[in-house]
Scaffold this active site. Structure first.
Site, PDB file in Angstrom:
ATOM      1  N   ASP A  53      31.398  19.978 -33.287  1.00  0.00           N
ATOM      2  CA  ASP A  53      30.816  19.245 -32.137  1.00  0.00           C
ATOM      3  C   ASP A  53      30.284  19.958 -31.102  1.00  0.00           C
ATOM      4  O   ASP A  53      29.218  19.364 -30.488  1.00  0.00           O
ATOM      5  CB  ASP A  53      32.113  18.348 -31.760  1.00  0.00           C
ATOM      6  CG  ASP A  53      32.374  17.335 -32.969  1.00  0.00           C
ATOM      7  OD1 ASP A  53      31.873  17.080 -33.783  1.00  0.00           O
ATOM      8  OD2 ASP A  53      33.591  16.964 -32.781  1.00  0.00           O
ATOM      9  N   ASP A  97      35.905  11.794 -30.744  1.00  0.00           N
ATOM     10  CA  ASP A  97      37.299  11.520 -31.036  1.00  0.00           C
ATOM     11  C   ASP A  97      38.108  12.604 -31.359  1.00  0.00           C
ATOM     12  O   ASP A  97      38.586  13.239 -32.117  1.00  0.00           O
ATOM     13  CB  ASP A  97      37.149  10.990 -32.729  1.00  0.00           C
ATOM     14  CG  ASP A  97      36.539  11.820 -33.527  1.00  0.00           C
ATOM     15  OD1 ASP A  97      35.531  12.787 -32.919  1.00  0.00           O
ATOM     16  OD2 ASP A  97      36.683  11.590 -34.465  1.00  0.00           O
ATOM     17  N   ASN A 133      39.371  11.137 -35.734  1.00  0.00           N
ATOM     18  CA  ASN A 133      40.210  12.086 -36.387  1.00  0.00           C
ATOM     19  C   ASN A 133      41.595  11.600 -36.335  1.00  0.00           C
ATOM     20  O   ASN A 133      42.412  11.945 -37.215  1.00  0.00           O
ATOM     21  CB  ASN A 133      40.036  13.444 -35.472  1.00  0.00           C
ATOM     22  CG  ASN A 133      38.622  13.999 -35.873  1.00  0.00           C
ATOM     23  OD1 ASN A 133      38.260  13.884 -36.782  1.00  0.00           O
ATOM     24  ND2 ASN A 133      38.094  14.492 -34.676  1.00  0.00           N
ATOM     25  N   THR A 146      30.010  12.464 -30.756  1.00  0.00           N
ATOM     26  CA  THR A 146      30.789  13.538 -31.823  1.00  0.00           C
ATOM     27  C   THR A 146      31.871  13.067 -32.708  1.00  0.00           C
ATOM     28  O   THR A 146      32.660  13.980 -33.196  1.00  0.00           O
ATOM     29  CB  THR A 146      31.149  14.911 -30.866  1.00  0.00           C
ATOM     30  OG1 THR A 146      32.233  14.395 -29.991  1.00  0.00           O
ATOM     31  CG2 THR A 146      30.156  15.486 -30.160  1.00  0.00           C
TER      32      THR A 146
HETATM   33  C1  BDR Z   1      33.236  16.172 -37.701  1.00  0.00           C
HETATM   34  O1  BDR Z   1      34.451  15.460 -38.215  1.00  0.00           O
HETATM   35  C2  BDR Z   1      35.611  15.832 -37.320  1.00  0.00           C
HETATM   36  O2  BDR Z   1      36.649  16.173 -38.186  1.00  0.00           O
HETATM   37  C3  BDR Z   1      34.954  16.966 -36.463  1.00  0.00           C
HETATM   38  O3  BDR Z   1      35.598  16.544 -35.108  1.00  0.00           O
HETATM   39  C4  BDR Z   1      33.708  16.683 -36.450  1.00  0.00           C
HETATM   40  O4  BDR Z   1      33.020  15.711 -35.555  1.00  0.00           O
HETATM   41  C5  BDR Z   1      32.979  17.007 -38.894  1.00  0.00           C
HETATM   42  O5  BDR Z   1      32.713  16.513 -40.213  1.00  0.00           O
HETATM   43 CA    CA Z   2      34.501  15.087 -33.894  1.00  0.00          CA
END
Ligand code: BDR
Ligand code: CA
Length: 314
Positions: free
Chosen positions: A241, A10, A39, A124
């Site tokens: 990630d 994302d 996100n 991720t």
């Molecule tokens: C995760 O949340 C997102 O903000 C980042 O991309 C990461 O995957 C961290 O909590």
């Molecule tokens: Ca992420």
């Protein structure tokens, strides 16, 4: 031999860096990228993933997956990543096309056609696409070699609520499906990702590589740092990630332990909590390799070394 992977993401600056690290690493063969609402909304996450393909000059196919969690309303995180999801670089309309197939169908089709234990999934973002894949077509399970995901927290506590990390909180029902699926899982939670801080020196080392991909990475990290540096009073932001891809490339940088991890899906107070049985106080099965320590200098050396290769091919 290079390991076949599908990245499910994302983007998000840190997802974007995970893609750039993977594209530059012969240890992994990226079969495709599925994107998910997380996100930022789905339309931006697939645009951002395709921007990374353009920047890196690679033709990995990008698919749009689910735009919202399996049972809930989508929560996004523009307050960290900016309105574009990858603030810190100039956004452009990428040439890399969006594939017509749905991301979930791409993953199912790819896995069904693969040999047993031959494809590693690298999520991720929220686990909506992967949870949907497993729910819809359980016959894919034997094809999955391992799931290497970013999400969850134990000692660090939550980053979106006191108990929950963002990716798990956004779609706890999908996470529950994934954690109970029976395939090997490597989990990069906040306990480890909070050790890989993008300090000024590390970002400047990347910028000094002086190639367009390294410049973009330094730009994204510069923006991404702001929120977490002030929240945690830390000298940099956690580069969450890319820990997944780094573990696939150089697992010796990391230390972990096999444990049971279960997801809270019912409590209003602790929704999305990852209950990590670190001390084996239950007889629940060890479903996860829980990673809790990293050689952070070695991690940034690896990232910098791989980003340098973009200069060689430019
Ligand atoms: C995760 O949340 C997102 O903000 C980042 O991309 C990461 O995957 C961290 O909590
Ligand atoms: Ca992420």
């Amino acid at each position: 031999m290079s390991r076949k992977i599908i990245i499910d993401c994302d983007p998000g600056q840190d997802d974007a860096v995970a893609l750039l690290l993977a594209f530059a690493s012969p240890e992994v063969d990226v079969l495709g990228i599925a994107t998910v609402g997380g996100n930022v909304p789905l339309a931006l996450t697939h645009r951002n993933a395709r921007m990374m393909c353009d920047l890196a000059g690679c033709d990995v196919p990008v698919f749009a997956g689910c735009d919202k969690p399996m049972q809930r309303v989508l929560r996004t995180a523009e307050y960290i990543h900016g309105e574009t999801g990858i603030d810190g670089i100039d956004v452009f309309e990428p040439k890399a096309p969006l594939q017509p197939q749905h991301g979930v169908d791409f993953i199912i089709e790819t896995l069904l056609a693969a040999d047993d234990s031959s494809v590693t999934l690298v999520p991720t973002g929220p686990l909506t696409n992967i949870g949907t894949v497993i729910d819809r077509e359980p016959a894919v399970l034997p094809k999955i070699e391992r799931i290497v995901l970013m999400g969850g927290a134990m000692r660090e506590g939550g980053n979106r609520t006191p108990s929950a990390e963002f990716n798990i909180l956004v779609d706890p029902e999908a996470a529950d499906i994934v954690f109970r699926c029976g395939r090997p899982i490597t989990q990069m939670g906040l306990d480890v990702t909070h050790q890989v801080l993008s300090t000024k020196d590390r970002v400047e080392r990347i910028r000094a590589l002086d190639n367009p991909v390294a410049d973009a990475t330094a730009g994204m990290l510069g923006f991404f740092e702001r929120y977490d540096m002030s929240k945690y009073s830390a000298p940099g932001a956690p580069l969450h990630d890319p820990c997944t891809v780094a573990w696939l490339i150089k697992p010796e940088l990391f230390t972990g332990k096999d444990c049971n991890v279960a997801i809270e899906t019912r409590s209003d107070l602790t929704l999305g909590h990852t209950a990590v049985d670190f001390w084996h106080v239950t007889d629940r099965p060890k479903n996860v390799h829980w990673v809790y320590e990293v050689d952070s200098g070695g991690f940034y050396d690896l990232l910098t070394e791989r980003l340098a290769t973009y200069g060689e091919t430019a």
